[in-house]
Design a protein around this motif. Structure first.
Motif, short mmCIF file in Angstrom:
data_model
loop_
_atom_site.label_atom_id
_atom_site.label_comp_id
_atom_site.label_asym_id
_atom_site.label_seq_id
_atom_site.Cartn_x
_atom_site.Cartn_y
_atom_site.Cartn_z
N GLY A 209 -10.75 6.39 9.05
CA GLY A 209 -9.58 6.12 8.24
C GLY A 209 -8.30 6.49 8.96
N ARG B 227 -11.48 3.79 -0.93
CA ARG B 227 -10.29 3.25 -0.27
C ARG B 227 -9.72 2.07 -1.01
NH1 ARG B 227 -11.01 5.60 4.90
NH2 ARG B 227 -11.49 7.71 4.27
N GLY B 228 -8.43 1.86 -0.82
CA GLY B 228 -7.74 0.70 -1.36
C GLY B 228 -7.51 0.79 -2.86
N ASP B 229 -6.84 -0.22 -3.38
CA ASP B 229 -6.49 -0.23 -4.80
C ASP B 229 -7.71 -0.28 -5.70
OD1 ASP B 229 -3.78 0.01 -4.37
OD2 ASP B 229 -3.45 -2.17 -4.31
N GLN C 182 -2.85 9.85 5.91
CA GLN C 182 -1.50 9.75 5.38
C GLN C 182 -0.84 11.13 5.33
OE1 GLN C 182 -0.31 6.44 4.67
NE2 GLN C 182 -2.14 6.33 5.94
N THR D 126 -11.17 8.28 -5.50
CA THR D 126 -10.33 7.63 -4.51
C THR D 126 -9.72 8.60 -3.51
OG1 THR D 126 -8.49 6.10 -4.16
CG2 THR D 126 -8.26 7.67 -5.98
N GLN E 236 -5.95 5.69 4.57
CA GLN E 236 -6.04 4.24 4.47
C GLN E 236 -7.02 3.77 5.53
OE1 GLN E 236 -2.11 2.56 4.48
NE2 GLN E 236 -1.54 3.66 2.63
N ALA F 155 -7.38 7.04 -1.54
CA ALA F 155 -6.36 6.08 -1.13
C ALA F 155 -5.01 6.73 -0.83
CB ALA F 155 -6.20 4.99 -2.19
N ASP F 156 -4.68 7.85 -1.46
CA ASP F 156 -3.41 8.52 -1.17
C ASP F 156 -3.49 9.41 0.06
OD1 ASP F 156 -2.16 7.33 -3.35
OD2 ASP F 156 -2.82 8.92 -4.71
#
Length: 183
Positions: free
Chosen positions: A166, A34-36, A169, A44, A50, A46-47
């Protein structure tokens, strides 16, 4: 359970997690997915998601469960990876697999998963490993397929609305069951 570090695969040591490891394990898992910070590696999510991937309570529950082992992987005394093994009757479940993003791409994942499979086989005498992967993670599923896991097509719904897993998205996420025979 044996909690003494055991050298294996060169510089790597494996041991069972303890309560003292919880915060470091949460940080590792979060950094891998997660995250940058997770974008440094290739695992990841992340996309797709979140929010959190895990939390201290969830990690502590895995450590405390008599049917589960949370394996800590260290190199030169530093935490670089972890994975969960859970005994589920005739098979083991593999989860909470995380490799530090700055260590991804070094071949550690395949070494660690092979060790986890060996441990499950020798500890519980199981002949099959199960895991679930988010169906949208084609690259990750392909990586597991190269390690002998097969897609089953069996899906379970993503727990939309439960932020412990989470904040999605996308609205099409599911978990697919992957299985590998252990010989």
């Amino acid at each position: 359970m044996d909690t003494a570090p055991r050298p294996s695969s060169g510089e790597l040591t494996y041991r069972d997690a303890t309560a003292a490891d919880v915060d470091a394990l949460v940080a590792l898992v979060e950094s891998a997915y997660r995250g940058d910070a997770s974008r440094v590696g290739w695992t990841t999510e992340a996309d797709l998601l979140q929010g959190q991937r895990t939390d201290p309570r969830g990690v502590a529950e895995v450590i405390e469960s008599p049917a589960s082992r949370l394996i800590v992987v260290e190199r030169d005394g530093g935490l670089i990876a972890c994975c969960q093994l859970e005994h589920r009757g005739d098979h083991a479940y593999f989860g909470m697999f995380a490799v530090s993003p700055d260590r991804q791409g070094e071949g550690l994942g395949k070494v660690i998963i092979a060790e986890a499979e060996r441990v499950a086989r020798e500890t519980w005498g199981v002949h099959e490993m199960h895991m679930t992967v988010i169906n949208a993670r084609d690259d990750l599923i392909a990586w597991y397929e190269r390690r002998g896991y097969r897609r089953t097509g069996k899906m379970t719904p993503f727990p939309y609305g439960d932020e412990r897993f989470g904040i999605p998205q996308r609205d099409d996420l599911q978990f697919e069951l992957l299985i590998k025979p252990l010989s």
